[in-house]
Design a protein around this motif. Structure first.
Motif, PDB file in Angstrom:
ATOM      1  N   ILE A 140      -6.131   2.392   1.226  1.00 52.65           N
ATOM      2  CA  ILE A 140      -4.875   2.408   1.978  1.00 52.65           C
ATOM      3  C   ILE A 140      -5.187   2.568   3.458  1.00 52.65           C
ATOM      4  CG2 ILE A 140      -2.592   3.461   2.186  1.00 52.65           C
ATOM      5  CD1 ILE A 140      -3.121   2.409  -0.612  1.00 52.65           C
ATOM      6  N   GLY A 141      -4.488   1.802   4.299  1.00 53.04           N
ATOM      7  CA  GLY A 141      -4.733   1.842   5.729  1.00 53.04           C
ATOM      8  C   GLY A 141      -3.807   2.776   6.488  1.00 53.04           C
ATOM      9  N   LEU A 142      -4.014   2.805   7.807  1.00 58.66           N
ATOM     10  CA  LEU A 142      -3.239   3.701   8.668  1.00 58.66           C
ATOM     11  C   LEU A 142      -1.760   3.338   8.732  1.00 58.66           C
ATOM     12  CD1 LEU A 142      -5.610   4.177  11.738  1.00 58.66           C
ATOM     13  CD2 LEU A 142      -5.209   5.764   9.844  1.00 58.66           C
ATOM     14  N   GLY A 143      -1.432   2.056   8.508  1.00 62.87           N
ATOM     15  CA  GLY A 143      -0.028   1.660   8.562  1.00 62.87           C
ATOM     16  C   GLY A 143       0.797   2.381   7.515  1.00 62.87           C
ATOM     17  N   ALA A 144       0.343   2.345   6.257  1.00 59.41           N
ATOM     18  CA  ALA A 144       1.054   3.038   5.188  1.00 59.41           C
ATOM     19  C   ALA A 144       0.967   4.547   5.363  1.00 59.41           C
ATOM     20  CB  ALA A 144       0.493   2.626   3.832  1.00 59.41           C
ATOM     21  N   ARG A 145      -0.141   5.026   5.907  1.00 51.53           N
ATOM     22  CA  ARG A 145      -0.266   6.467   6.167  1.00 51.53           C
ATOM     23  C   ARG A 145       0.859   6.944   7.079  1.00 51.53           C
ATOM     24  NH1 ARG A 145      -4.241  10.540   6.000  1.00 51.53           N
ATOM     25  NH2 ARG A 145      -4.406  11.896   7.817  1.00 51.53           N
TER      26      ARG A 145
ATOM     27  N   GLU B  32       0.826  -1.201   0.000  1.00 54.77           N
ATOM     28  CA  GLU B  32       0.000   0.000   0.000  1.00 54.77           C
ATOM     29  C   GLU B  32       0.866   1.258   0.000  1.00 54.77           C
ATOM     30  OE1 GLU B  32      -2.837  -0.377   3.217  1.00 54.77           O
ATOM     31  OE2 GLU B  32      -3.404  -2.385   2.542  1.00 54.77           O
ATOM     32  N   HIS B  33       1.960   1.236   0.739  1.00 60.91           N
ATOM     33  CA  HIS B  33       2.901   2.346   0.755  1.00 60.91           C
ATOM     34  C   HIS B  33       3.429   2.621  -0.653  1.00 60.91           C
ATOM     35  CE1 HIS B  33       6.291   4.692   2.681  1.00 60.91           C
ATOM     36  NE2 HIS B  33       6.806   4.442   1.485  1.00 60.91           N
ATOM     37  N   HIS B  34       3.905   1.585  -1.327  1.00 62.54           N
ATOM     38  CA  HIS B  34       4.445   1.755  -2.673  1.00 62.54           C
ATOM     39  C   HIS B  34       3.357   2.192  -3.658  1.00 62.54           C
ATOM     40  CE1 HIS B  34       8.412   0.434  -1.658  1.00 62.54           C
ATOM     41  NE2 HIS B  34       8.057  -0.810  -1.372  1.00 62.54           N
ATOM     42  N   GLN B  35       2.138   1.733  -3.437  1.00 55.90           N
ATOM     43  CA  GLN B  35       1.032   2.117  -4.316  1.00 55.90           C
ATOM     44  C   GLN B  35       0.842   3.628  -4.312  1.00 55.90           C
ATOM     45  OE1 GLN B  35      -0.764   0.309  -6.413  1.00 55.90           O
ATOM     46  NE2 GLN B  35      -2.215   1.920  -6.984  1.00 55.90           N
ATOM     47  N   VAL B  36       0.912   4.242  -3.132  1.00 56.52           N
ATOM     48  CA  VAL B  36       0.749   5.694  -3.038  1.00 56.52           C
ATOM     49  C   VAL B  36       1.955   6.412  -3.621  1.00 56.52           C
ATOM     50  CG1 VAL B  36       0.488   7.638  -1.450  1.00 56.52           C
ATOM     51  CG2 VAL B  36      -0.790   5.535  -1.062  1.00 56.52           C
ATOM     52  N   ARG B  37       3.149   5.931  -3.358  1.00 53.88           N
ATOM     53  CA  ARG B  37       4.353   6.575  -3.887  1.00 53.88           C
ATOM     54  C   ARG B  37       4.398   6.522  -5.417  1.00 53.88           C
ATOM     55  NH1 ARG B  37       5.439   9.589  -0.408  1.00 53.88           N
ATOM     56  NH2 ARG B  37       6.707   9.186   1.416  1.00 53.88           N
ATOM     57  N   ASN B  38       3.908   5.421  -5.993  1.00 55.91           N
ATOM     58  CA  ASN B  38       4.083   5.206  -7.424  1.00 55.91           C
ATOM     59  C   ASN B  38       2.832   5.462  -8.266  1.00 55.91           C
ATOM     60  OD1 ASN B  38       6.792   4.287  -7.059  1.00 55.91           O
ATOM     61  ND2 ASN B  38       5.990   2.299  -6.394  1.00 55.91           N
TER      62      ASN B  38
END
Length: 360
Positions: free
Chosen positions: A218-223, A36-42
């Motif tokens: 996207i959840g709070l972890g990736a946030r 999810e983190h990479h999804q937002v970055r990319n």
């Protein structure tokens, strides 16, 4: 049972791992926090931020109230839709809450943290005594943050043509009302993004449309890892009622001009400046294997000691990173204690990644 946003049942249907977040049952992730983190970055993703607090302040004395209770100067927001980052301070100069304030056609809109509303609302009411203002908590609104470099393009297939034109013309920290929707170019990830406030009654249908358009939830972890990489502070970790904005890299939210504006906390901040600021917030990079966490001790040879305020593994860097409060004259190297052992860390500016670029 915790508090729920309108999307609670949808989070469960999407397979989210739910956690308690200051009394709210919120999604930590939907399968993989790192993905999810990479999804937002990319690309692009959507956060349910409906647990956050929105308050509209209207009336002839609305500006006077905010000039008193906020550290930044709302008269700088000269046109409807203009916004900036600010803070609400106590008399000792500590941070009651950090927030974004927008000038609206008929007053102002504050967007602040979910778990401070029990302090913020009484504080506003207390200092509004004798003023001609109306303070209206907007519990009737839902809040989505659509974040990532492809946000504008992705939203083009979901929003109507008028709203697509609105978001395409927004500058950072500006918003625009379209009926009972409010769209702003803001976010908490270090990427481009749009935040959307809309009636809670329309939230589930809109969330479905976003997911249907391929915008990943996207959840709070990736946030948290996204905001940490961007060097954004988190209330309760990096600052609180006992921490000055000057010790939390929040100098830019304090407007000391004009000199005659007597906002709450000003006197304490002036005394701090007169005596000299002794601490600052820096970034740490752990070059070896290990995990950096809130509360771990930091020491800098021949300088002094400090403490990690926020720490995690950075998916973008592939290393553990942290924010830490340390002596203001700190060096470029230090050590962090992890499970009884001291590990070397590099001390950097507290901004690791912005707009997809590694900055350290």
């Amino acid at each position: 049972m915790g508090l729920h946003t309108p999307m609670y049942d949808m989070h469960l249907a999407l397979g989210a791992k739910m956690i308690d977040f200051h009394g709210w049952e919120m999604p930590l992730h939907y399968g993989s926090q790192v993905e999810e983190h990479h999804q937002v970055r990319n690309d692009c993703g959507v956060f349910d931020a409906s647990h956050m607090s929105t308050t509209d302040i209207t009336g002839p004395d609305a500006e006077s109230l905010l000039l008193k209770v906020l550290s930044n100067n709302v008269t700088l927001l000269q046109k409807a839709g203009a916004g900036h980052y600010s803070a609400m301070l106590n008399e000792q100069g500590g941070v009651i809450d950090d927030l974004i304030v927008f000038r609206m056609d008929d007053g102002f809109r504050l967007i602040n943290n979910a778990f401070t509303r029990d302090k913020v609302q009484p504080w506003l009411q207390q200092h509004a005594a004798g003023l001609d203002v109306t303070i209206r908590p907007r519990d009737d609104l839902a809040h989505f943050a659509v974040q990532g470099p492809n946000t504008i393009e992705r939203l083009g297939s979901v929003l109507n043509s008028g709203r697509v034109q609105i978001i395409g013309g927004l500058q950072p920290y500006h918003g625009h009302c379209d009926g009972d929707w409010f769209l702003s170019r803001t976010g908490y990830t270090g990427e481009d993004g749009i935040e959307i406030l809309l009636p809670a009654s329309q939230a589930v249908d809109f969330f479905n449309e976003l997911i249907g358009a391929g915008i990943t939830p996207i959840g709070l972890g990736a946030r948290d890892t996204l905001r940490l990489e961007a060097g954004f502070t988190l209330f309760g970790n990096d600052m609180d009622e006992h921490i000055s904005p000057y010790s939390a890299n929040m100098h830019h939210v304090v407007a000391m001009e004009p000199a005659e504006r007597e906002f709450i906390g000003r006197s304490a901040l002036e005394q701090q400046l007169a005596h000299g600021i002794s601490e600052k917030l820096v970034g740490l990079v752990l070059e070896e294997r290990g995990v950096l966490r809130h509360g771990q001790p930091v020491r800098i040879a021949s300088v002094g000691e400090g403490t990690i305020t926020s720490g995690s593994f950075s998916p973008t860097l592939g290393k553990a990173i942290a924010l830490a409060r340390v002596p203001v004259n700190t060096a470029e190297r230090g050590e962090v204690e992890i499970r009884g052992r001291w590990f070397p860390v590099r001390i950097v500016r507290p901004r690791f990644v912005r707009h997809g670029k590694i900055l350290i």
